[in-house]
Design an enzyme around this catalytic site. Sequence first.
Site, PDB file in Angstrom:
ATOM      1  N   GLU A   1       0.830  -1.214   0.000  1.00 55.53           N
ATOM      2  CA  GLU A   1       0.000   0.000   0.000  1.00 55.53           C
ATOM      3  C   GLU A   1       0.862   1.261   0.000  1.00 55.53           C
ATOM      4  O   GLU A   1       1.840   1.350   0.746  1.00 55.53           O
ATOM      5  CB  GLU A   1      -0.913  -0.013   1.222  1.00 55.53           C
ATOM      6  N   HIS A   2       0.478   2.203  -0.855  1.00 50.74           N
ATOM      7  CA  HIS A   2       1.224   3.465  -1.023  1.00 50.74           C
ATOM      8  C   HIS A   2       2.651   3.203  -1.511  1.00 50.74           C
ATOM      9  O   HIS A   2       3.556   3.973  -1.193  1.00 50.74           O
ATOM     10  CB  HIS A   2       1.238   4.289   0.279  1.00 50.74           C
TER      11      HIS A   2
ATOM     12  N   ASP B   1       2.962   1.988  -4.912  1.00 50.03           N
ATOM     13  CA  ASP B   1       2.952   1.947  -6.390  1.00 50.03           C
ATOM     14  C   ASP B   1       3.621   3.194  -6.958  1.00 50.03           C
ATOM     15  O   ASP B   1       4.309   3.125  -7.970  1.00 50.03           O
ATOM     16  CB  ASP B   1       1.551   1.717  -6.982  1.00 50.03           C
TER      17      ASP B   1
ATOM     18  N   GLY C   1     -11.912   3.209  -1.392  1.00 49.60           N
ATOM     19  CA  GLY C   1     -10.661   2.452  -1.461  1.00 49.60           C
ATOM     20  C   GLY C   1     -10.737   1.215  -2.335  1.00 49.60           C
ATOM     21  O   GLY C   1      -9.813   0.410  -2.347  1.00 49.60           O
TER      22      GLY C   1
ATOM     23  N   SER D   1     -13.215   2.777  -7.466  1.00 48.47           N
ATOM     24  CA  SER D   1     -14.318   3.067  -8.387  1.00 48.47           C
ATOM     25  C   SER D   1     -13.825   3.967  -9.513  1.00 48.47           C
ATOM     26  O   SER D   1     -14.247   3.834 -10.660  1.00 48.47           O
ATOM     27  CB  SER D   1     -15.478   3.724  -7.643  1.00 48.47           C
TER      28      SER D   1
ATOM     29  N   GLU E   1      -6.026  10.242 -14.906  1.00 46.50           N
ATOM     30  CA  GLU E   1      -6.321  10.602 -13.508  1.00 46.50           C
ATOM     31  C   GLU E   1      -5.307  11.614 -12.976  1.00 46.50           C
ATOM     32  O   GLU E   1      -5.659  12.537 -12.254  1.00 46.50           O
ATOM     33  CB  GLU E   1      -6.370   9.351 -12.623  1.00 46.50           C
TER      34      GLU E   1
ATOM     35  N   ASP F   1      -4.255   0.788  -9.519  1.00 48.31           N
ATOM     36  CA  ASP F   1      -5.709   0.619  -9.644  1.00 48.31           C
ATOM     37  C   ASP F   1      -6.100   0.294 -11.084  1.00 48.31           C
ATOM     38  O   ASP F   1      -6.885  -0.612 -11.350  1.00 48.31           O
ATOM     39  CB  ASP F   1      -6.435   1.901  -9.201  1.00 48.31           C
TER      40      ASP F   1
ATOM     41  N   TYR G   1      -3.813  12.592  -0.177  1.00 53.89           N
ATOM     42  CA  TYR G   1      -3.056  11.655  -1.003  1.00 53.89           C
ATOM     43  C   TYR G   1      -1.841  12.346  -1.623  1.00 53.89           C
ATOM     44  O   TYR G   1      -0.726  11.840  -1.577  1.00 53.89           O
ATOM     45  CB  TYR G   1      -3.979  11.111  -2.090  1.00 53.89           C
TER      46      TYR G   1
END
Length: 395
Positions: A39-40, A42, A135, A138, A171, A183, A232
């Site tokens: 997690e965190h 990538d 999380g 979506s 994004e 994602d 973020y």
Amino acid sequence: MSTINSALVDRIVAQFRQRFGSAPEFIARAPGRVNLLGEHVDYNDGFVMPAAIDRATYVAFSRSTEEVSHIEAFDLHETVEFSNDSISYKKQIDGSPLPEWGLYPAGVAKILIDDGFEPEPINVIFASDVPRGSGLSSSASVEVAFLTAWQQLGGWSLQKIRRARLCQKAEIEYVGVNCGIMDQFASVCGEENKILCLDCQSLDWKTLNFPDGVAIVIADTTVRRKLTSGGYNTRHDECEAALRFLQQKIPGVTSFRDVSIADLDCYSSLMLEEIAKRARHVISEIDRTINAQTILERGDIRAFGHLINETHASLRDFFEVSCPELDTMVEIAQSLEGCFGARLTGAGFGGCIVGLFDESEVDYAIEKLSVSYSKKTGLSSDVFVTCSSRGAVIL
Ligand code: ADP
Ligand code: MG
């Protein structure tokens, strides 16, 4: 088990007929994802271990007969209309600004145009059963579903990683969230009964078997954060600052992968406390994902679960992206019979936890999670079982 939500598909097809007067030519489906480990990292050249889930965004679409795309977000009861020109200004054809949700499809179109493609104007009704902002990605499922739609109309066959990168770029550059590639990668590349493992530095990836007899349980705390509102991006900047500092001190460091916890211990007293903590999470998380690959290859679910628990503690204490509700839900999960491991999943600041449970204990766990969480917090929750499933397709 079918992973297609036929009831949702029927509803958007009916709405499409009503709005555009005919059935949609195609339906694209792109899943959300749950990240099991990594997690965190990538955006920090680490490894990530997500799985695409059985919840997805569905895009019912046909070519538009005009130069204008008409896009309805069925879940929000809102519509946008844009052209390939108006999206350069993040505007609709009447000059009004695109609403936030409209930036995701428009961003994909814009990035495709910038990359030399000509996405055709499109008529769309889309809906999703991925909870928003919790999380489970979506946002990536929306981007990837739209890319899949434009790819279908254009007759292109883009490599999977390229598709993921185009959506990530949309994004970052258009929506303004400085996200990594995980994602979008998981939404494109998901496979049934597999855990994906992506090396975010080389973008090489492989699949690992999902252990037999284990269920993925997701518990949504129903506490919501907003990624675009800063938390973020702040973490992203803090990680960059930490790496820059370590590079000045340790020769030959190109990424966090080149730094050990022992290295960090040598210099952490010279760093701002917060920055050193962020680095501690990233470096230890990269170690955990490297260990996890061998652990999963030998099918040791208990050891894998232990790493998941460690990740939660690190996200809570060092990366500081948990919140009381997430901690409470994780504590409840970890205390239950049959739980191998549980942690917050996704960016944090609210949203969901993921737990791996012995299949035989799942019904009890679901009941217990929602009852105990509500007793302790006074909040309701949404607890459900999911499974690893395939990536984006045209149905
Ligand atoms: P996550 O990806 O973790 O769910 P994000 O904050 O990255 O959370 O993305 C959520 C945003 O994505 C929503 O606020 C909305 O703008 C857009 N979005 C996601 N799903 C839908 C949907 N079904 N309809 C319209 N917009 C959506
Ligand atoms: Mg997102």
